[in-house]
Design a protein around this motif. Structure first.
Motif, PDB file in Angstrom:
ATOM      1  N   ALA A  92      25.798  53.742 -24.587  1.00 54.05           N
ATOM      2  CA  ALA A  92      24.910  54.861 -24.275  1.00 54.05           C
ATOM      3  C   ALA A  92      23.769  54.892 -25.275  1.00 54.05           C
ATOM      4  O   ALA A  92      23.904  54.437 -26.418  1.00 54.05           O
ATOM      5  CB  ALA A  92      25.674  56.185 -24.291  1.00 54.05           C
ATOM      6  N   LEU A  93      22.658  55.433 -24.822  1.00 51.12           N
ATOM      7  CA  LEU A  93      21.488  55.643 -25.665  1.00 51.12           C
ATOM      8  C   LEU A  93      21.358  57.139 -25.918  1.00 51.12           C
ATOM      9  O   LEU A  93      21.456  57.949 -24.992  1.00 51.12           O
ATOM     10  CB  LEU A  93      20.236  55.116 -24.957  1.00 51.12           C
ATOM     11  CG  LEU A  93      18.898  55.277 -25.677  1.00 51.12           C
ATOM     12  CD1 LEU A  93      18.862  54.419 -26.933  1.00 51.12           C
ATOM     13  CD2 LEU A  93      17.745  54.893 -24.743  1.00 51.12           C
ATOM     14  N   VAL A  94      21.151  57.507 -27.175  1.00 49.43           N
ATOM     15  CA  VAL A  94      20.977  58.908 -27.542  1.00 49.43           C
ATOM     16  C   VAL A  94      19.503  59.131 -27.881  1.00 49.43           C
ATOM     17  O   VAL A  94      18.946  58.459 -28.757  1.00 49.43           O
ATOM     18  CB  VAL A  94      21.871  59.303 -28.735  1.00 49.43           C
ATOM     19  CG1 VAL A  94      21.735  60.791 -29.031  1.00 49.43           C
ATOM     20  CG2 VAL A  94      23.330  58.938 -28.456  1.00 49.43           C
ATOM     21  N   VAL A  95      18.870  60.059 -27.163  1.00 49.43           N
ATOM     22  CA  VAL A  95      17.454  60.369 -27.353  1.00 49.43           C
ATOM     23  C   VAL A  95      17.314  61.874 -27.495  1.00 49.43           C
ATOM     24  O   VAL A  95      17.711  62.624 -26.584  1.00 49.43           O
ATOM     25  CB  VAL A  95      16.596  59.865 -26.169  1.00 49.43           C
ATOM     26  CG1 VAL A  95      15.130  60.206 -26.406  1.00 49.43           C
ATOM     27  CG2 VAL A  95      16.783  58.373 -25.965  1.00 49.43           C
ATOM     28  N   ALA A  96      16.780  62.332 -28.632  1.00 47.15           N
ATOM     29  CA  ALA A  96      16.568  63.767 -28.859  1.00 47.15           C
ATOM     30  C   ALA A  96      17.844  64.573 -28.588  1.00 47.15           C
ATOM     31  O   ALA A  96      17.783  65.670 -28.045  1.00 47.15           O
ATOM     32  CB  ALA A  96      15.411  64.271 -27.992  1.00 47.15           C
ATOM     33  N   GLY A  97      18.978  64.018 -28.976  1.00 44.27           N
ATOM     34  CA  GLY A  97      20.240  64.710 -28.786  1.00 44.27           C
ATOM     35  C   GLY A  97      20.799  64.632 -27.384  1.00 44.27           C
ATOM     36  O   GLY A  97      21.885  65.184 -27.132  1.00 44.27           O
ATOM     37  N   ARG A  98      20.121  63.970 -26.477  1.00 46.82           N
ATOM     38  CA  ARG A  98      20.586  63.839 -25.098  1.00 46.82           C
ATOM     39  C   ARG A  98      21.221  62.452 -24.916  1.00 46.82           C
ATOM     40  O   ARG A  98      20.672  61.452 -25.375  1.00 46.82           O
ATOM     41  CB  ARG A  98      19.437  64.011 -24.111  1.00 46.82           C
ATOM     42  CG  ARG A  98      18.760  65.380 -24.174  1.00 46.82           C
ATOM     43  CD  ARG A  98      19.650  66.476 -23.638  1.00 46.82           C
ATOM     44  NE  ARG A  98      18.999  67.781 -23.657  1.00 46.82           N
ATOM     45  CZ  ARG A  98      18.300  68.276 -22.663  1.00 46.82           C
ATOM     46  NH1 ARG A  98      18.101  67.575 -21.563  1.00 46.82           N
ATOM     47  NH2 ARG A  98      17.742  69.484 -22.762  1.00 46.82           N
ATOM     48  N   GLY A 145      20.452  61.846 -33.050  1.00 47.35           N
ATOM     49  CA  GLY A 145      21.733  62.502 -32.798  1.00 47.35           C
ATOM     50  C   GLY A 145      22.856  61.533 -32.517  1.00 47.35           C
ATOM     51  O   GLY A 145      23.946  61.937 -32.124  1.00 47.35           O
ATOM     52  N   LYS A 146      22.628  60.241 -32.739  1.00 44.04           N
ATOM     53  CA  LYS A 146      23.638  59.228 -32.406  1.00 44.04           C
ATOM     54  C   LYS A 146      24.874  59.335 -33.286  1.00 44.04           C
ATOM     55  O   LYS A 146      26.000  59.166 -32.800  1.00 44.04           O
ATOM     56  CB  LYS A 146      23.039  57.823 -32.469  1.00 44.04           C
ATOM     57  CG  LYS A 146      22.463  57.416 -33.815  1.00 44.04           C
ATOM     58  CD  LYS A 146      21.756  56.070 -33.717  1.00 44.04           C
ATOM     59  CE  LYS A 146      21.259  55.587 -35.081  1.00 44.04           C
ATOM     60  NZ  LYS A 146      20.242  56.517 -35.665  1.00 44.04           N
ATOM     61  N   SER A 147      24.699  59.629 -34.565  1.00 49.61           N
ATOM     62  CA  SER A 147      25.867  59.762 -35.448  1.00 49.61           C
ATOM     63  C   SER A 147      26.688  60.994 -35.091  1.00 49.61           C
ATOM     64  O   SER A 147      27.924  60.941 -35.075  1.00 49.61           O
ATOM     65  CB  SER A 147      25.416  59.838 -36.914  1.00 49.61           C
ATOM     66  OG  SER A 147      24.851  58.619 -37.337  1.00 49.61           O
ATOM     67  N   ALA A 148      26.009  62.096 -34.789  1.00 50.53           N
ATOM     68  CA  ALA A 148      26.734  63.312 -34.399  1.00 50.53           C
ATOM     69  C   ALA A 148      27.503  63.081 -33.102  1.00 50.53           C
ATOM     70  O   ALA A 148      28.637  63.557 -32.943  1.00 50.53           O
ATOM     71  CB  ALA A 148      25.752  64.473 -34.247  1.00 50.53           C
ATOM     72  N   GLU A 149      26.929  62.343 -32.165  1.00 51.96           N
ATOM     73  CA  GLU A 149      27.622  62.036 -30.909  1.00 51.96           C
ATOM     74  C   GLU A 149      28.849  61.166 -31.169  1.00 51.96           C
ATOM     75  O   GLU A 149      29.904  61.367 -30.554  1.00 51.96           O
ATOM     76  CB  GLU A 149      26.674  61.330 -29.945  1.00 51.96           C
ATOM     77  CG  GLU A 149      27.317  60.818 -28.670  1.00 51.96           C
ATOM     78  CD  GLU A 149      27.851  61.901 -27.757  1.00 51.96           C
ATOM     79  OE1 GLU A 149      28.783  61.596 -26.980  1.00 51.96           O
ATOM     80  OE2 GLU A 149      27.354  63.046 -27.813  1.00 51.96           O
ATOM     81  N   ALA A 150      28.725  60.206 -32.084  1.00 53.20           N
ATOM     82  CA  ALA A 150      29.869  59.357 -32.407  1.00 53.20           C
ATOM     83  C   ALA A 150      31.003  60.178 -33.011  1.00 53.20           C
ATOM     84  O   ALA A 150      32.171  59.999 -32.654  1.00 53.20           O
ATOM     85  CB  ALA A 150      29.439  58.250 -33.367  1.00 53.20           C
TER      86      ALA A 150
END
Length: 399
Positions: A387-393, A220-225
């Motif tokens: 930040a680290l993105v893990v399983a959308g969190r 989910g890292k790209s979606a968070e960006a």
């Protein structure tokens, strides 16, 4: 103009009746479906908390005033029109309120000249530029990029109040709603709040200039960006990976990324990240550093043989193991870190966290992992936010 926002949730409220999802189980005390009264007289304010929330059993706005969502006819002196951006109501005093209803909530499709079925005239702006409105009521959980487009076209200015409505279980918690709204410069208010458009809106907290988001595949890292920059009026999306020609599966991935980007964003495919960081005048989203390192390895002919032995290079010369090329890769990384440190625009970069898996079974895999891991560390040291993105969190990584 004072506006009473007595309800801020979606049509089903939050929690939604008979919904068993985790979000509805968490939220308390809950929110009522969106309900807004325009031009509230001063007598309807709660004197104990001027400009703040009005208790559910407190003063009730008198009849005869304009209300949203709009139903029936407006009181004399008010004017309403619909268009690509939603429903705009103009008060007798000339103040304008935009209820940015999404197509899924009844907005007429772009390009349709007709009204909304209630005899309201269609706006003739055609989605173009215009004068800033006084208040925007926006379902930010639906398409936050609409706010960026409104800012780009001048319909949301420095004195425009932007208030989140339509809140519901599309977001896991109230805290996550508040986090996203803060990223976008949107107010999240409790039910019963009175907003005074005669006062300036709360100042937006300056965002970090440099953000590095790490994560594994499908984390989910790209979606968070993309979420970080969704409400910006201008964004340059920098794609560092291959275009997908000749690889149908990769092409589908590229298209999925393109389809979810806001239409008003610009996209460039480039590995000249240092040059873009030095020359850009709009926010940058770089996705991502892993494919950039791989491309630079290719350009510098830096890959060793699978067993680390010498190999034939692309020009037919024997006896090289990629070490000279890896020196060139290190120099490119040095230049990127220097440009990242010097940049004056906001930048959000996505990178793969490669240190959580097994040791790669090939020499090429190991040198790639080491190069990207070192680059991640150096950029993190020069970033205001990591930040680290893990399983959308999202897991912030403080210094």
């Amino acid at each position: 103009m004072k506006i009473l926002i007595s309800g801020t949730a979606g049509t089903g409220g939050w929690p939604a009746p008979d919904c068993g999802c985790a979000s509805c189980a968490r939220v308390t005390p809950g929110r009522r479906p969106v309900s807004v009264v325009l031009d509230v007289p001063a007598a309807s304010d709660n004197p104990a908390t001027p400009g703040g929330p009005v208790a559910p059993d407190g003063p009730v706005a008198p009849d005869g005033l304009a209300r949203l969502p709009l139903s029936g006819s407006l009181p004399p002196g008010y004017h309403a029109s619909v268009g690509p951006d939603g429903l705009t109501v103009t008060t007798p005093g000339g103040r304008r309120v935009l209820h940015a209803i999404s197509p899924s909530h009844g907005e007429p499709p772009d390009g349709e000249p007709s009204g909304d079925g209630r005899g309201l005239p269609a706006e003739d702006t055609g989605g173009g530029a215009g004068e800033a409105v006084d208040l925007v009521l926006l379902d930010v959980l639906d398409r936050p990029e609409r706010l960026g487009d409104l800012r780009r076209r001048g319909l949301v200015g420095e004195r425009t109040h932007v208030v989140a409505v339509g809140a519901d279980h599309r977001v896991p918690t109230e805290a996550e709603l508040a986090r996203r709204a803060a990223l976008w410069g949107v107010r999240v208010v409790p039910d019963g709040t009175v907003v005074d458009t005669g006062e300036p809106p709360p100042a937006r907290v300056p965002p970090p200039r440099r953000t590095l988001l790490l994560g594994g595949s499908r984390s989910g890292k790209s979606a968070e960006a993309e979420l970080r920059l969704a409400a910006e009026p201008e964004v340059l999306y920098v794609a560092t990976g291959p275009s997908g020609d000749g690889d149908p599966e990769w092409l589908r991935r590229v298209r999925a990324h393109r389809d979810r980007r806001p239409a008003h964003w610009r996209t460039v495919e480039s590995v000249d990240l240092a040059g873009l960081l030095r020359s850009a005048d709009t926010p940058l989203l770089i996705d991502g550093l892993g494919t950039w390192v791989a491309a630079v390895f290719d350009e510098c002919d830096a890959w060793p043989g699978d067993d680390g032995s010498t190999r034939e290079d692309g020009n037919g010369r024997d006896g090289r193991d990629g070490r000279d090329g890896r020196d060139a890769v290190a120099a490119r990384c040095d230049d990127l870190v220097a440009a990242w440190r010097q940049t004056r625009v906001r930048v959000v970069a996505v990178s793969d966290e490669v240190g959580l898996g097994v040791v790669p079974g090939t020499a090429g895999g190991r040198v790639f992992r080491d190069a990207l891991g070192r680059l991640n560390q150096r950029l993190a040291l020069e970033s205001e936010e990591v930040a680290l993105v893990v399983a959308g969190r999202l897991l912030p990584l403080p210094v």
